[in-house]
Design an enzyme around this catalytic site. Structure first.
Site, mmCIF file in Angstrom:
data_model
loop_
_atom_site.group_PDB
_atom_site.id
_atom_site.type_symbol
_atom_site.label_atom_id
_atom_site.label_comp_id
_atom_site.label_asym_id
_atom_site.label_seq_id
_atom_site.Cartn_x
_atom_site.Cartn_y
_atom_site.Cartn_z
ATOM 1 N N LYS A 43 0.831 -1.199 0.000
ATOM 2 C CA LYS A 43 0.000 0.000 0.000
ATOM 3 C C LYS A 43 0.868 1.252 0.000
ATOM 4 C CE LYS A 43 -3.839 -2.170 2.484
ATOM 5 N NZ LYS A 43 -4.673 -2.151 3.718
ATOM 6 N N ILE A 47 6.421 9.089 2.340
ATOM 7 C CA ILE A 47 7.261 9.661 3.391
ATOM 8 C C ILE A 47 8.004 10.857 2.792
ATOM 9 C CG2 ILE A 47 9.181 9.272 4.972
ATOM 10 C CD1 ILE A 47 8.464 6.303 4.915
ATOM 11 N N LYS A 87 17.143 12.248 14.300
ATOM 12 C CA LYS A 87 17.746 10.987 14.740
ATOM 13 C C LYS A 87 18.706 10.528 13.650
ATOM 14 C CE LYS A 87 15.061 7.907 16.627
ATOM 15 N NZ LYS A 87 13.939 6.955 16.796
ATOM 16 N N ASP A 178 11.822 -3.520 21.820
ATOM 17 C CA ASP A 178 12.799 -2.682 22.527
ATOM 18 C C ASP A 178 12.091 -1.631 23.388
ATOM 19 O OD1 ASP A 178 15.371 -1.922 23.257
ATOM 20 O OD2 ASP A 178 15.650 -0.589 21.536
#
Length: 342
Positions: A43, A47, A87, A178
């Site tokens: 799909k 971004i 990041k 995590d």
């Protein structure tokens, strides 16, 4: 003549940098696209991409003044007049699968960004050797200024909601793998945001577990479910265990339980000749002996009012269910409501 040479050298350097950025964009984009197709069932999941120049300008070339967290590559920045988190990576030492892990972080972040309890992904930059994530601005879960008991329970409930979403919102169960304080942020309203999806795995549709290479088990030891560590088997309970330890550390802080157990050999185990310190085992012992007040974070203890002792006990009992020390291990969708009643 020297002036002409300098201009020529600068032009070559600029062209070389541009070519390298293009190669990185193509190589990183290929891996990211493959991960998007795998996780999103083909799909569309657009971004936004930022240029390397935009990231460099936003962080003042990754200035130390903008470096938020020691030993980690997280920077403050400003993009389009709004504060952001940059990041750059999540490892000090790069490994052969570093690129795949960073792309997994981008992919899952893009899938959950519409949910209020995840750190929102604004975009990424593919022009560096390894991709860079651009996220909404938020602060790391504080340790130096511990919130009161009510705030801690609220944060835990919000993280429970986030993990439940990962487990239930998609055709295939997503296991975070995590869950620990360094992957939790707080926005300006005090809303908890879960982040850090580099280790996340999918359980195949119709299955209840997936097996990974036991030789490559990763994560913070205290937060790792025993079954996962010993066999590489990943289930929803892998996250539930980590969440239970998170609850314990929110209330006590690991150091307090360690300080008070140094002389108790029954709480120390050796595996392959290496001392294995398990916080959840020690917390269980203190709860059983009615010594909870000894391990509570002092700031939490001082903020407690009437009836809060029972709330603390309820949270710790839930945490011990999550880690398998008491009763049946709950699902994450049960943990949030349980905290609502604490």
């Amino acid at each position: 003549m020297d002036c002409l040479m300098n201009k020529s050298d600068k032009k070559k350097k600029k062209n070389s940098e541009a070519n390298q950025r293009l190669r990185s964009f193509q190589e990183n984009g290929k891996i990211l696209l493959q991960d998007l197709i795998q996780l999103c069932n083909g799909k569309s999941n657009p971004i936004r991409t930022f240029s390397a120049n935009e990231i460099i300008q936003a962080t003042n070339n990754f200035s130390e003044n903008n470096h938020m967290i020691r030993f980690e590559f997280i920077y403050r920045g400003t993009l389009e007049n709004r504060p952001v988190l940059i990041k750059r990576a999540t490892w000090n030492l790069y490994t052969s699968d570093t690129l795949a892990k960073i792309c997994r972080d981008i992919t899952v972040s893009s899938m959950v960004s519409g949910h209020n309890n995840f750190l929102k992904l604004l975009g990424c930059c593919l022009e560096f050797e390894y991709p860079v994530l651009v996220c909404e601005y938020a602060e790391r879960l504080p340790y130096s200024n511990t919130p009161n008991l009510g705030m801690l329970i609220k944060m835990a409930r919000e993280i429970a909601v986030a993990v439940s979403y990962l487990h239930t919102a998609f055709p295939r169960t997503m296991v975070h793998m995590d869950i620990q304080p360094s992957n939790i942020f707080l926005d300006s309203n005090g809303t908890a945001k879960l982040s850090g999806f580099c280790l996340s795995v999918l359980i195949p549709e119709g299955e209840t577990f997936v097996k990974v290479d036991a030789e490559r088990v990763e994560g913070v030891l205290d937060y790792l479910e025993y079954k996962y560590v010993t066999s590489g088997v990943v289930t929803e309970k892998t996250d539930v265990f980590s969440f239970g330890v998170l609850l314990q550390n929110l209330l006590i802080g690991k150091h307090r339980v360690v300080d008070r157990c140094e002389g108790d050999e029954s709480l120390f185990e050796y595996e392959h000749g290496v001392l294995n310190l398990r916080v959840s085992d020690r917390v269980c012992k203190f709860v059983e002996e009615g010594r909870v007040s000894e391990i509570l974070d002092p700031q939490v203890f001082e903020s407690m009012g009437g009836g809060d002792e029972r709330r603390v006990e309820a949270v710790l009992m839930l945490s011990l269910r999550c880690t398998g020390h008491r009763g049946d291990v709950p699902k994450m969708i049960e943990a949030g409501p349980a905290l609502s009643h604490a």
